[in-house]
Design a protein around this motif. Structure first.
Motif, PDB file in Angstrom:
ATOM      1  N   TRP A 130      -6.300  23.742 -15.435  1.00  0.00           N
ATOM      2  CA  TRP A 130      -5.819  24.544 -16.309  1.00  0.00           C
ATOM      3  C   TRP A 130      -5.849  25.188 -17.466  1.00  0.00           C
ATOM      4  CZ3 TRP A 130      -1.818  25.490 -19.930  1.00  0.00           C
ATOM      5  CH2 TRP A 130      -0.835  23.910 -19.677  1.00  0.00           C
ATOM      6  N   PHE A 131      -5.024  24.469 -18.848  1.00  0.00           N
ATOM      7  CA  PHE A 131      -5.735  24.400 -19.645  1.00  0.00           C
ATOM      8  C   PHE A 131      -7.072  25.599 -20.155  1.00  0.00           C
ATOM      9  CE2 PHE A 131      -6.997  24.174 -23.379  1.00  0.00           C
ATOM     10  CZ  PHE A 131      -5.641  24.102 -24.951  1.00  0.00           C
ATOM     11  N   ASP A 132      -8.161  24.586 -19.916  1.00  0.00           N
ATOM     12  CA  ASP A 132      -9.523  25.514 -20.202  1.00  0.00           C
ATOM     13  C   ASP A 132      -9.756  27.022 -19.407  1.00  0.00           C
ATOM     14  OD1 ASP A 132     -12.008  25.631 -20.506  1.00  0.00           O
ATOM     15  OD2 ASP A 132     -12.877  25.156 -18.195  1.00  0.00           O
ATOM     16  N   TYR A 133      -8.386  27.223 -18.151  1.00  0.00           N
ATOM     17  CA  TYR A 133      -8.193  28.949 -17.983  1.00  0.00           C
ATOM     18  C   TYR A 133      -8.115  29.593 -18.657  1.00  0.00           C
ATOM     19  CZ  TYR A 133     -10.952  27.267 -13.111  1.00  0.00           C
ATOM     20  OH  TYR A 133     -12.055  27.171 -12.659  1.00  0.00           O
ATOM     21  N   VAL A 134      -7.190  28.368 -19.223  1.00  0.00           N
ATOM     22  CA  VAL A 134      -5.618  29.632 -19.863  1.00  0.00           C
ATOM     23  C   VAL A 134      -6.713  29.510 -21.703  1.00  0.00           C
ATOM     24  CG1 VAL A 134      -4.007  29.749 -21.078  1.00  0.00           C
ATOM     25  CG2 VAL A 134      -4.040  29.034 -19.338  1.00  0.00           C
ATOM     26  N   VAL A 135      -7.402  29.189 -22.671  1.00  0.00           N
ATOM     27  CA  VAL A 135      -8.052  29.333 -22.918  1.00  0.00           C
ATOM     28  C   VAL A 135      -9.358  30.305 -23.351  1.00  0.00           C
ATOM     29  CG1 VAL A 135      -9.805  28.271 -24.825  1.00  0.00           C
ATOM     30  CG2 VAL A 135      -7.505  26.765 -24.101  1.00  0.00           C
ATOM     31  N   ARG A 136     -10.420  30.397 -21.466  1.00  0.00           N
ATOM     32  CA  ARG A 136     -11.332  30.917 -22.120  1.00  0.00           C
ATOM     33  C   ARG A 136     -10.740  32.502 -21.542  1.00  0.00           C
ATOM     34  NH1 ARG A 136     -13.971  28.701 -16.301  1.00  0.00           N
ATOM     35  NH2 ARG A 136     -15.462  29.790 -16.472  1.00  0.00           N
ATOM     36  N   SER A 137      -9.891  32.411 -20.678  1.00  0.00           N
ATOM     37  CA  SER A 137      -8.752  34.158 -20.619  1.00  0.00           C
ATOM     38  C   SER A 137      -8.619  34.643 -22.478  1.00  0.00           C
ATOM     39  CB  SER A 137      -7.091  33.963 -19.582  1.00  0.00           C
ATOM     40  OG  SER A 137      -8.224  33.705 -18.577  1.00  0.00           O
ATOM     41  N   PHE A 138      -7.594  33.425 -23.289  1.00  0.00           N
ATOM     42  CA  PHE A 138      -7.437  33.754 -24.485  1.00  0.00           C
ATOM     43  C   PHE A 138      -8.236  34.960 -25.150  1.00  0.00           C
ATOM     44  CE2 PHE A 138      -7.284  32.798 -28.597  1.00  0.00           C
ATOM     45  CZ  PHE A 138      -6.154  33.493 -29.870  1.00  0.00           C
ATOM     46  N   THR A 139      -9.837  34.181 -25.097  1.00  0.00           N
ATOM     47  CA  THR A 139     -11.204  34.452 -25.335  1.00  0.00           C
ATOM     48  C   THR A 139     -11.226  35.471 -25.179  1.00  0.00           C
ATOM     49  OG1 THR A 139     -12.070  32.859 -24.061  1.00  0.00           O
ATOM     50  CG2 THR A 139     -11.599  32.172 -26.205  1.00  0.00           C
ATOM     51  N   PHE A 140     -11.054  35.777 -23.574  1.00  0.00           N
ATOM     52  CA  PHE A 140     -11.888  37.159 -23.586  1.00  0.00           C
ATOM     53  C   PHE A 140     -10.966  38.465 -23.902  1.00  0.00           C
ATOM     54  CE2 PHE A 140     -11.431  39.905 -20.079  1.00  0.00           C
ATOM     55  CZ  PHE A 140     -12.366  41.015 -19.927  1.00  0.00           C
ATOM     56  N   LEU A 141      -9.706  37.947 -24.001  1.00  0.00           N
ATOM     57  CA  LEU A 141      -8.601  38.907 -24.656  1.00  0.00           C
ATOM     58  C   LEU A 141      -8.866  39.185 -25.725  1.00  0.00           C
ATOM     59  CD1 LEU A 141      -5.577  39.123 -22.673  1.00  0.00           C
ATOM     60  CD2 LEU A 141      -7.293  40.351 -22.067  1.00  0.00           C
ATOM     61  N   GLY A 142      -8.909  37.841 -26.433  1.00  0.00           N
ATOM     62  CA  GLY A 142      -9.521  38.111 -28.086  1.00  0.00           C
ATOM     63  C   GLY A 142     -10.888  39.164 -27.814  1.00  0.00           C
ATOM     64  N   VAL A 143     -11.708  38.590 -27.876  1.00  0.00           N
ATOM     65  CA  VAL A 143     -13.266  39.564 -28.260  1.00  0.00           C
ATOM     66  C   VAL A 143     -12.753  40.820 -27.857  1.00  0.00           C
ATOM     67  CG1 VAL A 143     -14.698  37.228 -27.989  1.00  0.00           C
ATOM     68  CG2 VAL A 143     -13.826  38.357 -25.979  1.00  0.00           C
ATOM     69  N   SER A 144     -12.416  41.334 -26.669  1.00  0.00           N
ATOM     70  CA  SER A 144     -12.257  42.256 -26.125  1.00  0.00           C
ATOM     71  C   SER A 144     -11.806  43.532 -26.940  1.00  0.00           C
ATOM     72  CB  SER A 144     -11.776  42.227 -24.936  1.00  0.00           C
ATOM     73  OG  SER A 144     -12.466  41.620 -24.179  1.00  0.00           O
ATOM     74  N   MET A 145     -10.478  43.486 -27.312  1.00  0.00           N
ATOM     75  CA  MET A 145      -8.912  43.824 -27.917  1.00  0.00           C
ATOM     76  C   MET A 145      -9.774  44.160 -29.700  1.00  0.00           C
ATOM     77  SD  MET A 145      -6.001  42.340 -27.119  1.00  0.00           S
ATOM     78  CE  MET A 145      -5.742  41.155 -27.288  1.00  0.00           C
ATOM     79  N   PRO A 146     -10.073  45.481 -30.195  1.00  0.00           N
ATOM     80  CA  PRO A 146     -10.679  45.903 -31.436  1.00  0.00           C
ATOM     81  C   PRO A 146      -8.822  45.624 -32.094  1.00  0.00           C
ATOM     82  CG  PRO A 146     -10.069  47.532 -30.315  1.00  0.00           C
ATOM     83  CD  PRO A 146      -9.410  46.307 -29.684  1.00  0.00           C
ATOM     84  N   GLY A 147      -9.872  44.983 -33.531  1.00  0.00           N
ATOM     85  CA  GLY A 147      -8.692  44.099 -35.233  1.00  0.00           C
ATOM     86  C   GLY A 147      -7.822  45.098 -34.730  1.00  0.00           C
ATOM     87  N   PHE A 148      -8.417  46.656 -35.645  1.00  0.00           N
ATOM     88  CA  PHE A 148      -6.766  47.604 -35.369  1.00  0.00           C
ATOM     89  C   PHE A 148      -5.783  47.735 -34.833  1.00  0.00           C
ATOM     90  CE2 PHE A 148      -9.355  50.334 -33.424  1.00  0.00           C
ATOM     91  CZ  PHE A 148      -8.708  51.554 -32.553  1.00  0.00           C
ATOM     92  N   TRP A 149      -6.274  47.506 -33.564  1.00  0.00           N
ATOM     93  CA  TRP A 149      -5.465  47.435 -32.211  1.00  0.00           C
ATOM     94  C   TRP A 149      -4.377  46.192 -32.298  1.00  0.00           C
ATOM     95  CZ3 TRP A 149      -3.803  44.657 -28.062  1.00  0.00           C
ATOM     96  CH2 TRP A 149      -2.773  45.531 -27.269  1.00  0.00           C
ATOM     97  N   VAL A 150      -4.827  45.130 -32.410  1.00  0.00           N
ATOM     98  CA  VAL A 150      -4.073  44.246 -32.700  1.00  0.00           C
ATOM     99  C   VAL A 150      -3.416  43.968 -33.800  1.00  0.00           C
ATOM    100  CG1 VAL A 150      -4.004  41.134 -32.956  1.00  0.00           C
ATOM    101  CG2 VAL A 150      -5.985  42.252 -31.733  1.00  0.00           C
ATOM    102  N   GLY A 151      -3.531  44.262 -35.263  1.00  0.00           N
ATOM    103  CA  GLY A 151      -3.142  44.175 -36.508  1.00  0.00           C
ATOM    104  C   GLY A 151      -1.301  45.054 -36.275  1.00  0.00           C
TER     105      GLY A 151
END
Length: 234
Positions: free
Chosen positions: A53-74
């Motif tokens: 389950w931790f592996d799936y959570v981390v992979r989901s997190f990384t998918f969202l992280g590389v998909s969202m633009p930095g200015f929107w996250v800021g």
């Protein structure tokens, strides 16, 4: 070393660059430190617990992280921690502990998503190598194999990526610095382009090129000390 005179700042270009340099260095180091604290443990544990389950959570997190633009996250971080929770200042413009947290976290969010995946992939690749099988056959513990054998080999290729990222950050993270009004080289470059201060633009470009050259040189030299296979046998 004479880069001309900046009519926008009313001073030599070199002086303006050195005034903005501390902000860029602090932001770069803070974001890289945040990224390493998150990505290395998460990538290692995700690889060790592959399919859990931790592996799936981390992979989901990384998918969202590389998909969202930095200015929107800021902007989202400003809205949450600045407006809703009122924990951190919204208006920047100065260098301080409270003002560096959000821009550094924004940069670290995107970088940690990428580096977590890289660490995970490198650890998984090393775990299937013959020397790991041999170490297990000799009765070595899994913790010893992971920390003493696998991790040093897995992190070597990441040093090159880390050097490129650090060189990019030292050149100034323009979008993030504009969002948070951080006094760095990226914001300076945007202002110079806006006011068509060509001398200052040239100075920033020279600095970015110099940083890439120096960081890559340091990375190449460090490989000789980090990887025993590259050392000459005398």
């Amino acid at each position: 070393g004479n880069l001309g005179f900046s009519f926008m700042a009313k001073k030599p270009v070199v002086e303006e660059l050195f005034e903005r340099l501390p902000g860029t260095i602090l932001l770069s180091l803070a974001s890289v430190a945040m990224m390493l604290v998150v990505s290395i443990p998460a990538g290692i544990y995700s690889a060790v617990k592959r399919g859990g389950w931790f592996d799936y959570v981390v992979r989901s997190f990384t998918f969202l992280g590389v998909s969202m633009p930095g200015f929107w996250v800021g902007l989202m971080l400003l809205w949450i921690f600045g407006l809703q929770l009122d924990l951190l200042p919204i208006v920047g413009g100065t260098i301080g502990v409270d003002t560096i947290i959000l821009p550094a976290a924004t940069l670290a969010f995107a970088m940690s998503s990428k580096y977590t995946r890289q660490v995970r992939a490198a650890i998984l690749e090393e775990l299937h190598q013959d020397y790991v099988v041999g170490a297990r056959a000799r009765g070595m513990s899994e913790s010893h194999i992971l920390w003493k054998e696998v991790l040093p080999n897995a992190l070597l290729p990441l040093i090159t990526l880390l050097g490129l990222s650090l060189g990019n950050l030292l050149g100034g993270a323009a979008v993030i610095e504009i969002v948070f009004q951080w006094p760095g080289l990226g914001r300076l470059a945007i202002e110079a382009i806006t006011y068509r201060d060509f001398q200052l633009v040239q100075g920033v470009v020279v600095w970015i090129a110099l940083m890439y050259m120096v960081i890559n040189l340091i990375v190449d030299i460090s490989y000789n000390y980090l990887d025993p296979r590259l050392r000459k046998v005398r």
